[in-house]
Design an enzyme around this catalytic site. Structure first.
Site, short mmCIF file in Angstrom:
data_model
loop_
_atom_site.label_atom_id
_atom_site.label_comp_id
_atom_site.label_asym_id
_atom_site.label_seq_id
_atom_site.Cartn_x
_atom_site.Cartn_y
_atom_site.Cartn_z
N PHE A 1 -21.81 -26.52 6.00
CA PHE A 1 -22.10 -27.47 4.92
C PHE A 1 -21.58 -28.87 5.21
CE2 PHE A 1 -17.70 -26.62 3.73
CZ PHE A 1 -17.29 -27.85 3.23
N LYS B 1 -31.42 -22.94 10.26
CA LYS B 1 -30.95 -22.29 9.03
C LYS B 1 -29.73 -23.10 8.58
CE LYS B 1 -28.21 -19.98 7.23
NZ LYS B 1 -27.37 -20.52 6.11
N GLU C 1 -26.59 -23.17 2.89
CA GLU C 1 -27.28 -23.03 1.60
C GLU C 1 -26.62 -23.89 0.53
OE1 GLU C 1 -25.44 -20.98 3.28
OE2 GLU C 1 -24.62 -19.29 2.13
N SER D 1 -17.25 -21.42 10.34
CA SER D 1 -15.87 -20.94 10.42
C SER D 1 -15.74 -19.89 11.54
CB SER D 1 -15.45 -20.38 9.06
OG SER D 1 -16.41 -19.44 8.62
N CYS E 1 -14.22 -30.74 10.74
CA CYS E 1 -13.58 -29.89 11.75
C CYS E 1 -12.75 -30.72 12.70
CB CYS E 1 -14.61 -29.08 12.51
SG CYS E 1 -15.59 -30.11 13.57
N GLU F 1 -6.83 -22.60 8.55
CA GLU F 1 -7.53 -23.84 8.22
C GLU F 1 -7.63 -23.95 6.70
OE1 GLU F 1 -11.76 -23.81 9.20
OE2 GLU F 1 -11.59 -25.89 9.86
P1 NAD Z 1 -19.30 -20.97 7.08
O1 NAD Z 1 -18.82 -20.22 8.28
O2 NAD Z 1 -19.01 -20.43 5.73
O3 NAD Z 1 -20.91 -21.12 7.15
C1 NAD Z 1 -21.57 -21.55 8.31
C2 NAD Z 1 -22.95 -20.92 8.35
O4 NAD Z 1 -22.82 -19.50 8.43
C3 NAD Z 1 -23.79 -21.23 7.13
O5 NAD Z 1 -25.10 -21.54 7.53
C4 NAD Z 1 -23.72 -19.94 6.33
O6 NAD Z 1 -24.89 -19.70 5.58
C5 NAD Z 1 -23.57 -18.88 7.38
N1 NAD Z 1 -22.79 -17.73 6.91
C6 NAD Z 1 -21.87 -17.72 5.90
N2 NAD Z 1 -21.37 -16.48 5.74
C7 NAD Z 1 -21.96 -15.70 6.67
C8 NAD Z 1 -21.83 -14.32 7.02
N3 NAD Z 1 -20.97 -13.52 6.39
N4 NAD Z 1 -22.58 -13.86 8.02
C9 NAD Z 1 -23.44 -14.65 8.68
N5 NAD Z 1 -23.60 -15.96 8.40
C10 NAD Z 1 -22.87 -16.48 7.41
O7 NAD Z 1 -18.78 -22.48 7.25
P2 NAD Z 1 -18.85 -23.66 6.21
O8 NAD Z 1 -17.88 -23.40 5.11
O9 NAD Z 1 -20.25 -23.96 5.87
O10 NAD Z 1 -18.32 -24.86 7.11
C11 NAD Z 1 -16.96 -25.14 7.31
C12 NAD Z 1 -16.44 -24.51 8.58
O11 NAD Z 1 -17.17 -24.97 9.71
C13 NAD Z 1 -15.00 -24.88 8.85
O12 NAD Z 1 -14.35 -23.75 9.34
C14 NAD Z 1 -15.11 -25.95 9.92
O13 NAD Z 1 -13.98 -26.11 10.74
C15 NAD Z 1 -16.27 -25.44 10.70
N6 NAD Z 1 -16.87 -26.50 11.50
C16 NAD Z 1 -16.69 -26.45 12.84
C17 NAD Z 1 -17.21 -27.44 13.64
C18 NAD Z 1 -17.05 -27.41 15.13
O14 NAD Z 1 -17.80 -28.07 15.80
N7 NAD Z 1 -16.11 -26.65 15.66
C19 NAD Z 1 -17.94 -28.49 13.05
C20 NAD Z 1 -18.11 -28.49 11.67
C21 NAD Z 1 -17.57 -27.48 10.90
#
Ligand code: NAD
Length: 499
Positions: A149, A173, A176, A226, A281, A383
């Site tokens: 997000f 994708k 959401e 994450s 991040c 985090e």
């Molecule tokens: P998230 O892991 O909750 O979601 C990321 C994606 O995974 C979304 O599209 C979501 O729909 C999907 N998802 C969520 N739950 C899932 C599941 N159980 N199974 C499969 N797919 C699932 O992350 P977020 O809250 O949207 O974003 C924040 C996180 O992203 C933080 O941990 C941040 O550090 C990380 N991030 C990392 C980088 C990097 O380059 N390392 C960059 C930006 C954000």
């Protein structure tokens, strides 16, 4: 109520399963739109369209593909204010940050405009008698991207910018929680001359992610989110025979040496720890002053600077940062602050229970400073992803190098010092993927590559730059021999002549 649709060829239906998700306005706390949560049915439609479109796109010469990217860049630039407003209204980041989100993505599109050059192969003449060897990069077919997000414009563009420029079809994708900007970007790609089916957007949650990971026609998956989910995506995708890069979470440290310019450091930390409500991040949520004297001087300067931060709605041009993305995320951040307190951290500035007048139901969290955080605390190892800065005091340089090196995450790190030798030594030894020297957020420019170490990234290739080109292409190597045909005329190779 606004209704967000999939952007797929042959149907923009509301989700065959009928499941819908809420998209909030984090400023008011109200639901502002619904998004379909799709699965295999919608994905199959998108994959079929991608499959039909991709061979011709890959066969289009790279300069023509680059022209589409140039036009796409022009369109996004022309609409940057509209995109930033939409992005800010779903994410909650202030407009300047939202514009930055789009602009950083455009930087990758600029890189992708040079794809004819970036895709050039290698050639060796005379590798053996009459033998030449050359390699070429070709598209993989269909790629998919699953994005978080927190950068709903930049991260999709990191991925599809390179993936489609090299000749793939791409299915995105997005998160959401803020899915509208990704759809607008896909619409603009079409408007820019991108063929139907080359860039599509499917919405959903785990069900859609699993459908992508299991789909036999998707060759590669790029994920950012994450760490636990990144690891899951990596393992399941690889088990299904796909190429996978999966970027995860972070807990970046800023090392402050005794000789650092503390006013500059405090200024940098205000942006790096609290900007975008800490939902980056590459944020700097841990500051490590070296020596007690540095710690006391830094703390004395940080407190008034943090108290001076202005929290406002995302359209407030004077606000330093806006609300966090959801009520659940606000609750999670406040829980972590409570946990840090229970573990023995000193809550110096407490952002819990913050309420913005006139926006009492918005998802706002006040800036928080926690001192005397130690490596034994769970709140240090995890985090928090909110406007929370932790101070971990190190007694010397050696301890300061070890802290980020031993942490489970290894995304970014920064050192603040006037000593070139210390900085050089730190950069060489620290076990982290992206290092800043007097640069608080060392995000590499688009023509370099972005990626962390340890639990911040799974897979071999980083995002964008030449690593992006490597990830989204496969190499074919040709070894050729053209004999001269000998003297008896039976196998003669005749050099064609005119006339
Ligand atoms: P998230 O892991 O909750 O979601 C990321 C994606 O995974 C979304 O599209 C979501 O729909 C999907 N998802 C969520 N739950 C899932 C599941 N159980 N199974 C499969 N797919 C699932 O992350 P977020 O809250 O949207 O974003 C924040 C996180 O992203 C933080 O941990 C941040 O550090 C990380 N991030 C990392 C980088 C990097 O380059 N390392 C960059 C930006 C954000």
């Amino acid at each position: 109520m606004r209704h967000i649709e999939h952007f797929i060829v042959g149907g923009t239906g509301s989700g065959a399963g009928g499941r819908m998700g809420d998209v909030f306005d984090p400023n008011s706390g109200a639901v502002q739109a619904h998004v379909p949560l799709g699965g295999k049915v919608e994905l199959d439609v998108a994959v079929a369209a991608a499959k039909a479109a991709q061979p011709a796109w890959a066969a289009t010469n790279p300069q023509r593909r680059a022209r589409v990217m140039f036009e796409f860049k022009r369109l996004v630039e022309a609409n940057i204010d509209e995109l930033a407003r939409l992005l800010s209204s779903e994410h909650g980041k202030v407009l300047a940050d939202a514009r930055g989100d789009v602009q950083r993505g455009l930087d990758v599109i600029e890189f992708a405009c040079g794809i004819p050059h970036a895709m050039k192969g290698e050639y060796t003449e005379g590798a053996g008698p009459g033998i030449d060897v050359y390699s070429m990069r070709t598209a993989l077919g269909i790629g998919a991207g699953i994005t978080p997000f927190n950068f709903p414009a930049m991260i999709p563009m990191w991925m599809f910018g390179v993936a489609v420029a090299v000749g793939n079809a791409f299915i995105l994708k997005p998160s959401e929680r803020d899915p509208s900007v990704p759809v607008r970007l896909a619409e603009m790609f079409r408007e820019a001359g991108g063929p139907e089916g080359i860039l599509q957007v499917v919405h959903g949650d785990k069900e859609m992610v699993d459908a992508i990971l299991d789909h036999p026609d998707i060759a590669a998956v790029s994920f950012v989110g994450s760490s636990d989910i990144a690891h899951y995506v990596y393992s399941r995708g690889v088990a299904a025979g796909k190429r996978v890069q999966a970027m995860g979470g972070a807990k970046n440290h800023g090392i402050v040496m005794p000789d650092a310019d503390l006013d500059q450091v405090v200024n940098d930390l205000a942006g790096a720890a609290f900007g975008s409500a800490g939902e980056r991040c590459m944020a700097l949520p841990v500051v490590v002053p070296v020596g007690e004297d540095t710690a006391e001087r830094l703390r004395a300067k940080l407190i008034p600077a943090i108290n001076a931060l202005r929290i406002g709605v995302s359209t407030d041009n004077d606000a330093h940062y806006g609300p966090v993305v959801t009520a659940a995320h606000k609750a999670k951040i406040e829980e972590w602050i409570g946990k840090a307190e229970a573990e023995g951290g000193e809550i110096v500035v407490d952002g819990r229970g913050f309420s913005l007048q006139g926006h009492e139901n918005g998802f706002f969290v006040g800036p928080t400073l926690i001192d005397h955080v130690t490596t034994e605390m769970e709140s240090y190892h995890n985090e928090i992803f909110g406007p929370v800065l932790q101070i971990v005091r190190a007694k010397d340089f050696e301890e300061a190098v070890l802290l980020p090196s031993k942490h489970q995450y290894g995304n970014g790190v920064a050192i603040f010092t006037r000593n070139g030798h210390a900085a050089r030594e730190f950069a060489a030894r620290v076990e982290v993927g992206m290092v800043g020297i007097n640069v608080p957020i060392p995000v590499p420019v688009a023509y370099h590559s972005f990626g962390g170490w340890k639990r911040s990234a799974f897979g071999d290739h980083n995002q964008h730059g030449m690593d992006g080109v490597r990830f989204w292409t496969k190499v074919k190597t040709v070894t050729q021999r053209w004999p001269d045909g000998g003297g008896d005329g039976s196998n003669a190779f005749v050099i064609p002549t005119m006339g």
